[in-house]
Enzyme design. Structure first.
Site, PDB file in Angstrom:
ATOM      1  N   ASP A  95     -11.304  -6.864  -2.396  1.00 42.04           N
ATOM      2  CA  ASP A  95     -10.252  -5.891  -2.692  1.00 42.04           C
ATOM      3  C   ASP A  95      -8.906  -6.427  -2.228  1.00 42.04           C
ATOM      4  O   ASP A  95      -8.832  -7.304  -1.364  1.00 42.04           O
ATOM      5  CB  ASP A  95     -10.531  -4.572  -1.981  1.00 42.04           C
ATOM      6  CG  ASP A  95     -11.705  -3.810  -2.580  1.00 42.04           C
ATOM      7  OD1 ASP A  95     -12.115  -4.150  -3.693  1.00 42.04           O
ATOM      8  OD2 ASP A  95     -12.194  -2.868  -1.925  1.00 42.04           O
ATOM      9  N   LYS A 149      -7.024  -3.449  -6.757  1.00 40.51           N
ATOM     10  CA  LYS A 149      -6.713  -2.246  -7.523  1.00 40.51           C
ATOM     11  C   LYS A 149      -5.596  -1.517  -6.814  1.00 40.51           C
ATOM     12  O   LYS A 149      -5.739  -1.115  -5.658  1.00 40.51           O
ATOM     13  CB  LYS A 149      -7.935  -1.326  -7.630  1.00 40.51           C
ATOM     14  CG  LYS A 149      -9.059  -1.885  -8.482  1.00 40.51           C
ATOM     15  CD  LYS A 149     -10.208  -0.903  -8.551  1.00 40.51           C
ATOM     16  CE  LYS A 149     -11.343  -1.441  -9.398  1.00 40.51           C
ATOM     17  NZ  LYS A 149     -12.475  -0.496  -9.454  1.00 40.51           N
ATOM     18  N   GLY A 209     -12.750  -2.868   1.305  1.00 40.57           N
ATOM     19  CA  GLY A 209     -12.097  -2.235   2.432  1.00 40.57           C
ATOM     20  C   GLY A 209     -12.866  -1.014   2.899  1.00 40.57           C
ATOM     21  O   GLY A 209     -13.415  -0.258   2.094  1.00 40.57           O
ATOM     22  N   MET A 237      -6.592   8.756  -0.147  1.00 34.51           N
ATOM     23  CA  MET A 237      -5.737   8.573  -1.326  1.00 34.51           C
ATOM     24  C   MET A 237      -5.016   9.868  -1.696  1.00 34.51           C
ATOM     25  O   MET A 237      -4.911  10.247  -2.865  1.00 34.51           O
ATOM     26  CB  MET A 237      -6.568   8.069  -2.520  1.00 34.51           C
ATOM     27  CG  MET A 237      -7.277   6.742  -2.256  1.00 34.51           C
ATOM     28  SD  MET A 237      -8.574   6.342  -3.459  1.00 34.51           S
ATOM     29  CE  MET A 237      -9.882   7.467  -2.939  1.00 34.51           C
TER      30      MET A 237
END
Length: 286
Positions: free
Chosen positions: A58, A80, A111, A194
């Site tokens: 990642d 991403k 992660g 997020m």
């Protein structure tokens, strides 16, 4: 003749040897890289990395962790970011399977923990469907690192009898469809991954469902890294506290967050009351 559509993705050519039948089967390791500090890697994660032929990682996995793989191991970033993916998830799944079929030991370095909003389940399913052996190595997820750094337990007698991890955005973008009434109950900790960009909507939903605006809240960015930033607030001040936060950050709401320590308070966010000076402290002469 019509031209084939061109991809806007940067050129990242992957060349496979094509001699899979002549080699022993490879395998895939889904490895949790933790929140960023290399010292938070598990011994099993380190062992898997040391045997890697290919590391598919990642974007949030630091160079210090990637460099623990052998010098001759190939490193491939499948980073991403919001609205910017170097590879689609289906492409990542196919890469893992293809490399393993080449007889290689593939470490998919993710992660945090592979199974906490890391889409590790999808990659495991793809390997199983292709008949590729896949191992999973858990990692320290960001919620655990954030709580530890701030000294704010996710569960605590009398303050938090439960903890719930949720995502702050829907698969198609925008506000997530969550059980707000359940999340609004007192004496529990809600961790939002997020959720920085949707912090105003999340706070409004929780308050609208009955969670008190004075409920302590915490934002942790870059948990476990030298750049770590902690901001205490209340639920009603969460939107203001989240303004200007960039990068990987977690929102944590719950009564136990009143125990959080921070040296970077947000100037406009209301914060839970601090204990009176000297309360709960023991001096040298005690």
């Amino acid at each position: 003749m019509a031209r084939a559509p061109t991809s806007k993705r940067p050129s990242q050519l992957v060349v496979l040897r094509g001699d899979a039948d002549a080699r022993a089967p490879g395998e895939v390791w889904l490895v949790g890289a933790g929140p960023g500090d290399p010292e938070l890697l598990t011994l099993k994660a380190l062992k898997a990395l040391s045997r890697a032929d290919v590391v598919v990682h990642d974007g949030l996995v630091s160079a210090a962790i990637r460099d623990l793989a052998p010098p001759n191991a190939r490193r491939l970033s499948v980073a991403k970011r919001k609205s910017r993916h170097s590879y689609a998830q289906d492409e990542i799944n196919r890469l893992l399977v293809a490399f393993a079929r080449e007889g290689l030991t593939v470490v998919r370095l993710k992660g945090g923990d592979p199974f906490i909003f890391g889409r590790g389940g999808e990659e495991l399913e793809a390997c199983r469907a292709a008949g590729v052996v896949c191992h999973v190595v858990p990692g320290v997820t960001a919620a655990l690192a954030s709580a530890a750094a701030a000294g704010a337990p996710l569960t605590h007698r009398g303050l938090a009898q439960a903890v719930t991890f949720v995502t702050g955005h829907a698969a198609a973008g925008g506000e997530p469809d969550l059980d707000w009434a359940s999340l609004a109950k007192t004496n529990q900790t809600v961790v939002i991954y997020m959720g920085v960009s949707t912090a105003p909507a999340i706070a409004a939903r929780l308050i609208g469902a009955g969670r008190a605006g004075a409920t302590p809240a915490l934002i942790v960015a870059d948990a476990s890294l030298p750049s770590e930033r902690r901001i205490t607030a209340t639920l009603s001040g969460l939107a203001a506290a989240a303004e200007g936060i960039e990068g990987a950050a977690l929102l944590i709401v719950g009564e136990a967050m009143a125990l959080a320590a921070t040296d970077t308070p947000h100037p406009t966010a209301s914060r839970p009351p601090s204990p009176a000076r000297g309360e709960g402290r023991v001096g040298r002469g005690a």
